[in-house]
Design an enzyme around this catalytic site. Structure first.
Site, PDB file in Angstrom:
ATOM      1  N   ILE A  16       0.837  -1.194   0.000  1.00 11.10           N
ATOM      2  CA  ILE A  16       0.000   0.000   0.000  1.00 11.10           C
ATOM      3  C   ILE A  16       0.876   1.251   0.000  1.00 11.10           C
ATOM      4  O   ILE A  16       0.595   2.233  -0.670  1.00 11.10           O
ATOM      5  CB  ILE A  16      -0.936   0.003   1.235  1.00 11.10           C
ATOM      6  CG1 ILE A  16      -1.897  -1.180   1.155  1.00 11.10           C
ATOM      7  CG2 ILE A  16      -1.688   1.315   1.345  1.00 11.10           C
ATOM      8  CD1 ILE A  16      -2.717  -1.385   2.412  1.00 11.10           C
ATOM      9  N   ARG A  39      -5.793  -8.062   6.697  1.00  8.91           N
ATOM     10  CA  ARG A  39      -5.003  -7.431   7.759  1.00  8.91           C
ATOM     11  C   ARG A  39      -4.127  -6.360   7.122  1.00  8.91           C
ATOM     12  O   ARG A  39      -3.489  -6.596   6.099  1.00  8.91           O
ATOM     13  CB  ARG A  39      -4.108  -8.456   8.475  1.00  8.91           C
ATOM     14  CG  ARG A  39      -4.856  -9.639   9.081  1.00  8.91           C
ATOM     15  CD  ARG A  39      -5.661  -9.233  10.280  1.00  8.91           C
ATOM     16  NE  ARG A  39      -6.306 -10.377  10.888  1.00  8.91           N
ATOM     17  CZ  ARG A  39      -7.625 -10.566  10.898  1.00  8.91           C
ATOM     18  NH1 ARG A  39      -8.439  -9.696  10.326  1.00  8.91           N
ATOM     19  NH2 ARG A  39      -8.133 -11.621  11.501  1.00  8.91           N
ATOM     20  N   GLU A  40      -4.108  -5.181   7.710  1.00  7.83           N
ATOM     21  CA  GLU A  40      -3.199  -4.123   7.279  1.00  7.83           C
ATOM     22  C   GLU A  40      -2.001  -4.160   8.220  1.00  7.83           C
ATOM     23  O   GLU A  40      -2.150  -4.024   9.440  1.00  7.83           O
ATOM     24  CB  GLU A  40      -3.893  -2.769   7.311  1.00  7.83           C
ATOM     25  CG  GLU A  40      -4.982  -2.673   6.255  1.00  7.83           C
ATOM     26  CD  GLU A  40      -5.784  -1.383   6.322  1.00  7.83           C
ATOM     27  OE1 GLU A  40      -5.662  -0.640   7.319  1.00  7.83           O
ATOM     28  OE2 GLU A  40      -6.531  -1.128   5.367  1.00  7.83           O
ATOM     29  N   ARG A  66       8.483  14.631  19.947  1.00 12.72           N
ATOM     30  CA  ARG A  66       7.924  13.607  19.068  1.00 12.72           C
ATOM     31  C   ARG A  66       6.682  14.186  18.417  1.00 12.72           C
ATOM     32  O   ARG A  66       5.641  14.340  19.051  1.00 12.72           O
ATOM     33  CB  ARG A  66       7.586  12.330  19.854  1.00 12.72           C
ATOM     34  CG  ARG A  66       8.804  11.618  20.405  1.00 12.72           C
ATOM     35  CD  ARG A  66       9.698  11.111  19.294  1.00 12.72           C
ATOM     36  NE  ARG A  66      10.627  10.102  19.791  1.00 12.72           N
ATOM     37  CZ  ARG A  66      11.470   9.471  19.019  1.00 12.72           C
ATOM     38  NH1 ARG A  66      11.528   9.728  17.727  1.00 12.72           N
ATOM     39  NH2 ARG A  66      12.285   8.570  19.536  1.00 12.72           N
ATOM     40  N   ALA A  78      17.825   5.245  21.401  1.00 15.31           N
ATOM     41  CA  ALA A  78      17.332   4.200  20.500  1.00 15.31           C
ATOM     42  C   ALA A  78      17.417   4.663  19.060  1.00 15.31           C
ATOM     43  O   ALA A  78      17.523   5.851  18.782  1.00 15.31           O
ATOM     44  CB  ALA A  78      15.886   3.844  20.848  1.00 15.31           C
ATOM     45  N   GLU A  95      23.793   3.720  18.190  1.00 12.18           N
ATOM     46  CA  GLU A  95      22.846   4.724  18.689  1.00 12.18           C
ATOM     47  C   GLU A  95      23.283   5.299  20.032  1.00 12.18           C
ATOM     48  O   GLU A  95      23.134   6.487  20.277  1.00 12.18           O
ATOM     49  CB  GLU A  95      21.442   4.142  18.772  1.00 12.18           C
ATOM     50  CG  GLU A  95      20.830   3.835  17.423  1.00 12.18           C
ATOM     51  CD  GLU A  95      20.650   5.063  16.528  1.00 12.18           C
ATOM     52  OE1 GLU A  95      20.406   6.178  17.043  1.00 12.18           O
ATOM     53  OE2 GLU A  95      20.760   4.913  15.299  1.00 12.18           O
ATOM     54  N   GLU A  99      23.863   9.290  20.023  1.00  3.29           N
ATOM     55  CA  GLU A  99      22.943  10.138  20.781  1.00  3.29           C
ATOM     56  C   GLU A  99      23.516  10.653  22.095  1.00  3.29           C
ATOM     57  O   GLU A  99      23.139  11.735  22.549  1.00  3.29           O
ATOM     58  CB  GLU A  99      21.633   9.390  21.048  1.00  3.29           C
ATOM     59  CG  GLU A  99      20.842   9.140  19.778  1.00  3.29           C
ATOM     60  CD  GLU A  99      19.483   8.517  20.028  1.00  3.29           C
ATOM     61  OE1 GLU A  99      19.109   8.298  21.202  1.00  3.29           O
ATOM     62  OE2 GLU A  99      18.780   8.250  19.030  1.00  3.29           O
ATOM     63  N   PRO A 117       2.101  -5.673  18.173  1.00  5.07           N
ATOM     64  CA  PRO A 117       1.966  -6.870  17.345  1.00  5.07           C
ATOM     65  C   PRO A 117       0.608  -7.024  16.667  1.00  5.07           C
ATOM     66  O   PRO A 117       0.465  -7.872  15.794  1.00  5.07           O
ATOM     67  CB  PRO A 117       2.232  -8.017  18.325  1.00  5.07           C
ATOM     68  CG  PRO A 117       1.923  -7.465  19.665  1.00  5.07           C
ATOM     69  CD  PRO A 117       2.274  -6.006  19.587  1.00  5.07           C
ATOM     70  N   GLY A 118      -0.356  -6.204  17.004  1.00  8.39           N
ATOM     71  CA  GLY A 118      -1.654  -6.279  16.346  1.00  8.39           C
ATOM     72  C   GLY A 118      -1.616  -5.829  14.898  1.00  8.39           C
ATOM     73  O   GLY A 118      -2.439  -6.249  14.085  1.00  8.39           O
ATOM     74  N   GLU A 122       7.428  -4.437  13.921  1.00  8.88           N
ATOM     75  CA  GLU A 122       8.582  -3.872  14.619  1.00  8.88           C
ATOM     76  C   GLU A 122       8.934  -4.636  15.887  1.00  8.88           C
ATOM     77  O   GLU A 122       8.081  -4.946  16.704  1.00  8.88           O
ATOM     78  CB  GLU A 122       8.334  -2.410  15.002  1.00  8.88           C
ATOM     79  CG  GLU A 122       9.537  -1.787  15.691  1.00  8.88           C
ATOM     80  CD  GLU A 122       9.293  -0.370  16.163  1.00  8.88           C
ATOM     81  OE1 GLU A 122      10.253   0.416  16.161  1.00  8.88           O
ATOM     82  OE2 GLU A 122       8.152  -0.059  16.551  1.00  8.88           O
ATOM     83  N   GLU A 141      21.471  14.545  11.416  1.00 10.49           N
ATOM     84  CA  GLU A 141      21.255  15.968  11.138  1.00 10.49           C
ATOM     85  C   GLU A 141      19.821  16.428  11.403  1.00 10.49           C
ATOM     86  O   GLU A 141      19.590  17.611  11.627  1.00 10.49           O
ATOM     87  CB  GLU A 141      21.666  16.316   9.715  1.00 10.49           C
ATOM     88  CG  GLU A 141      20.839  15.650   8.631  1.00 10.49           C
ATOM     89  CD  GLU A 141      21.311  16.004   7.231  1.00 10.49           C
ATOM     90  OE1 GLU A 141      20.446  16.161   6.365  1.00 10.49           O
ATOM     91  OE2 GLU A 141      22.528  16.117   7.020  1.00 10.49           O
ATOM     92  N   GLU A 143      18.057  15.202  14.026  1.00  7.00           N
ATOM     93  CA  GLU A 143      17.801  14.851  15.427  1.00  7.00           C
ATOM     94  C   GLU A 143      18.208  16.012  16.313  1.00  7.00           C
ATOM     95  O   GLU A 143      19.344  16.477  16.261  1.00  7.00           O
ATOM     96  CB  GLU A 143      18.655  13.633  15.840  1.00  7.00           C
ATOM     97  CG  GLU A 143      17.968  12.331  15.772  1.00  7.00           C
ATOM     98  CD  GLU A 143      18.843  11.194  16.274  1.00  7.00           C
ATOM     99  OE1 GLU A 143      18.257  10.262  16.804  1.00  7.00           O
ATOM    100  OE2 GLU A 143      20.077  11.217  16.120  1.00  7.00           O
TER     101      GLU A 143
END
Length: 188
Positions: A16, A39-40, A66, A78, A95, A99, A117-118, A122, A141, A143
């Site tokens: 998609i 399922r998407e 965020r 992370a 990382e 960071e 997980p639904g 990831e 750059e 961040e």
């Protein structure tokens, strides 16, 4: 019911959206009752995160905005894997250095967290970093980060008060505290 009786079997997929960070697919599956369903799925390469803990019992959290939730968060360091085949430990080491400027003598895998997980593939490998030494930071750059060093116990108290809401951070801090307690008991 046993696990096999709950299993959905994918039989086709359609892309998609294909982006830089994630990929969205529509999967057709056969349900345990034999009926088809859609399922998407968000396909993600994965990530790694690190709970750095200094000898004095403090940890270092990353403060950043965020945009998806329009808030400044405190999180453990992370980042995403460069490729699906990258070793999460290599990503965690990178990382942590980028960071925070930190390097660790010991990295201990705490868990591999399934974030959502639904609908998402990831997985975030979360490590405890010990034996820390300071170097230079090298954020990406795009961040913009602040660093906050606080006692690990205070960070856990912030979790319990609902002040830290990022799932990898909550999981990592709680697990790191328990591992450190066990290490201390074992040493005594």
């Amino acid at each position: 019911m046993n696990d096999q009786e709950l299993r959905e079997i994918p039989f086709s997929s359609e892309t998609i959206y294909n982006g830089k960070i994630l990929h969205v697919e529509k999967w057709q599956v056969t349900c345990p009752n034999g009926h088809p369903a859609t399922r998407e799925i968000v396909v993600h390469k994965g990530a790694a995160a690190v709970v750095p803990v200094f000898e004095d019992g403090t940890t270092l959290l990353v403060r950043q905005h965020r945009v998806a939730v329009d808030r400044v968060t405190l999180e453990i360091p992370a980042g995403k894997l460069d490729s699906a085949g990258e070793d999460p430990l290599d990503c965690a080491v990178r990382e942590l250095r980028e960071e925070t400027g930190l390097s660790a003598q010991r990295m201990t895998l705490l868990t591999s967290l399934l974030t959502t997980p639904g609908f998402c593939t990831e997985k975030i490998a979360i490590y405890l970093a010990q034996g820390l030494s300071q170097g230079e930071t090298h954020p990406d750059e795009d961040e913009f980060l602040g660093l906050v060093r606080i006692p690990l116990d205070e960070a856990v108290a912030m979790v319990m008060r609902g002040e830290l809401r990022d799932s990898k951070t909550i999981c990592g801090l709680m697990m790191a505290r328990e591992v450190l307690r066990a290490q201390k008991e074992h040493a005594e």
